[in-house]
Design a protein around this motif. Structure first.
Motif, short mmCIF file in Angstrom:
data_model
loop_
_atom_site.label_atom_id
_atom_site.label_comp_id
_atom_site.label_asym_id
_atom_site.label_seq_id
_atom_site.Cartn_x
_atom_site.Cartn_y
_atom_site.Cartn_z
N PRO A 117 0.82 -1.22 0.00
CA PRO A 117 0.00 0.00 0.00
C PRO A 117 0.85 1.27 0.00
O PRO A 117 2.00 1.26 0.42
N ASP A 118 0.24 2.37 -0.46
CA ASP A 118 0.91 3.67 -0.47
C ASP A 118 0.84 4.33 0.91
O ASP A 118 1.75 5.04 1.32
N ILE A 119 -0.29 4.12 1.60
CA ILE A 119 -0.55 4.71 2.92
C ILE A 119 -1.22 3.66 3.79
O ILE A 119 -2.00 2.84 3.29
N ILE A 120 -0.95 3.70 5.10
CA ILE A 120 -1.61 2.80 6.05
C ILE A 120 -2.37 3.63 7.08
O ILE A 120 -1.82 4.60 7.61
N VAL A 121 -3.63 3.25 7.33
CA VAL A 121 -4.42 3.86 8.41
C VAL A 121 -4.65 2.75 9.42
O VAL A 121 -5.25 1.72 9.09
N SER A 122 -4.14 2.93 10.65
CA SER A 122 -4.21 1.85 11.63
C SER A 122 -4.78 2.30 12.98
O SER A 122 -4.51 3.40 13.45
N ASP A 123 -5.53 1.40 13.58
CA ASP A 123 -6.00 1.55 14.95
C ASP A 123 -4.82 1.16 15.85
O ASP A 123 -3.82 0.62 15.39
N LEU A 124 -4.94 1.44 17.15
CA LEU A 124 -3.90 1.03 18.10
C LEU A 124 -4.29 -0.21 18.89
O LEU A 124 -3.52 -1.15 19.01
N LEU A 125 -5.50 -0.18 19.47
CA LEU A 125 -5.92 -1.26 20.35
C LEU A 125 -6.56 -2.39 19.56
O LEU A 125 -7.71 -2.31 19.15
N MET A 126 -5.75 -3.44 19.31
CA MET A 126 -6.22 -4.60 18.53
C MET A 126 -5.67 -5.86 19.17
O MET A 126 -4.59 -5.84 19.76
N PRO A 127 -6.39 -6.98 19.03
CA PRO A 127 -5.87 -8.26 19.52
C PRO A 127 -4.73 -8.76 18.63
O PRO A 127 -4.47 -8.19 17.58
N VAL A 128 -4.09 -9.83 19.02
CA VAL A 128 -3.01 -10.50 18.29
C VAL A 128 -1.76 -9.62 18.23
O VAL A 128 -0.75 -9.93 18.84
N MET A 129 -1.82 -8.53 17.48
CA MET A 129 -0.70 -7.59 17.39
C MET A 129 -1.30 -6.19 17.36
O MET A 129 -2.04 -5.86 16.45
N ASP A 130 -0.98 -5.37 18.38
CA ASP A 130 -1.58 -4.04 18.43
C ASP A 130 -0.87 -3.08 17.47
O ASP A 130 0.09 -3.44 16.79
N GLY A 131 -1.38 -1.85 17.42
CA GLY A 131 -0.85 -0.86 16.48
C GLY A 131 0.61 -0.52 16.71
O GLY A 131 1.37 -0.35 15.76
N PHE A 132 1.02 -0.43 17.99
CA PHE A 132 2.43 -0.13 18.29
C PHE A 132 3.33 -1.24 17.75
O PHE A 132 4.33 -0.96 17.09
N GLU A 133 2.97 -2.49 18.03
CA GLU A 133 3.77 -3.63 17.56
C GLU A 133 3.78 -3.69 16.04
O GLU A 133 4.81 -4.00 15.42
N PHE A 134 2.63 -3.40 15.43
CA PHE A 134 2.51 -3.41 13.98
C PHE A 134 3.45 -2.39 13.34
O PHE A 134 4.22 -2.70 12.43
N ILE A 135 3.41 -1.16 13.84
CA ILE A 135 4.25 -0.10 13.27
C ILE A 135 5.73 -0.40 13.51
O ILE A 135 6.56 -0.25 12.61
N ALA A 136 6.05 -0.88 14.72
CA ALA A 136 7.44 -1.24 15.02
C ALA A 136 7.92 -2.35 14.08
O ALA A 136 9.04 -2.30 13.57
N ALA A 137 7.06 -3.34 13.83
CA ALA A 137 7.43 -4.45 12.93
C ALA A 137 7.63 -3.95 11.51
O ALA A 137 8.55 -4.39 10.80
N LEU A 138 6.80 -3.00 11.07
CA LEU A 138 6.98 -2.41 9.74
C LEU A 138 8.35 -1.75 9.63
O LEU A 138 9.10 -1.97 8.67
N ARG A 139 8.67 -0.92 10.63
CA ARG A 139 9.94 -0.18 10.60
C ARG A 139 11.14 -1.13 10.68
O ARG A 139 12.14 -0.91 10.00
N GLU A 140 11.01 -2.20 11.48
CA GLU A 140 12.10 -3.19 11.58
C GLU A 140 12.34 -3.86 10.23
O GLU A 140 13.47 -4.25 9.91
N ARG A 141 11.30 -4.01 9.45
CA ARG A 141 11.42 -4.63 8.12
C ARG A 141 11.82 -3.64 7.05
O ARG A 141 11.87 -3.99 5.86
N GLY A 142 12.03 -2.39 7.45
CA GLY A 142 12.45 -1.37 6.49
C GLY A 142 11.31 -0.78 5.68
O GLY A 142 11.55 -0.15 4.64
N VAL A 143 10.08 -0.99 6.13
CA VAL A 143 8.92 -0.43 5.42
C VAL A 143 8.72 1.00 5.90
O VAL A 143 8.46 1.24 7.07
N ALA A 144 8.86 1.95 4.99
CA ALA A 144 8.77 3.38 5.35
C ALA A 144 7.41 3.99 4.99
O ALA A 144 7.24 5.20 5.05
N THR A 145 6.45 3.16 4.61
CA THR A 145 5.11 3.64 4.23
C THR A 145 4.54 4.55 5.31
O THR A 145 4.59 4.20 6.50
#
Length: 129
Positions: free
Chosen positions: A49-77
């Motif tokens: 995707p070109d842009i991501i719109v994300s909630d924070l409070l989610m089961p399995v993996m929350d928004g903080f973990e999701f964004i951190a995982a993106l950045r760790e993978r080098g995704v700058a979206t």
């Protein structure tokens, strides 16, 4: 100009579909949906995707973990966070993770579309540097 692809990540079907996906589709964007951060990571790999719109409070993996995982993978979206959590510590943590913008829930659909368009403009500006 080709339609930009937006990834909407939110565990609430109502929030994701009615308040994020629907207004963005009506504004002419292609929207891909994910139900949590883990699903979001898979969607990023599959749909780029070109842009991501994300909630924070989610089961399995929350928004903080999701964004951190993106950045760790080098995704700058650019990531726009939409949440009812308005604590200063939350905003600070999101800033450290390099999010593009923070929107308080509930928000107006016009505000969402404008913020997504600003994120797209920032991508265009980045490319033309």
């Amino acid at each position: 100009m080709e339609s930009k692809k937006i990834l909407a990540v939110d565990d609430s079907n109502l929030s994701r579909r009615r308040f994020v996906a629907q207004p963005l589709r009506e504004a002419g964007f292609e929207v891909v949906e994910a139900v949590d951060g883990e699903d979001g990571l898979n969607a990023v790999e599959e749909h780029d995707p070109d842009i991501i719109v994300s909630d924070l409070l989610m089961p399995v993996m929350d928004g903080f973990e999701f964004i951190a995982a993106l950045r760790e993978r080098g995704v700058a979206t650019p990531v726009i966070v939409a949440s009812a959590d308005i604590q200063e510590s939350t905003r600070q943590k999101l800033e450290e993770l390099g999010t593009f913008a923070f929107m308080n829930k509930p928000f107006k659909s016009t505000e969402l579309v404008a913020t997504v368009e600003q994120a797209i403009d920032s991508l265009v500006a980045e490319v033309s540097k």
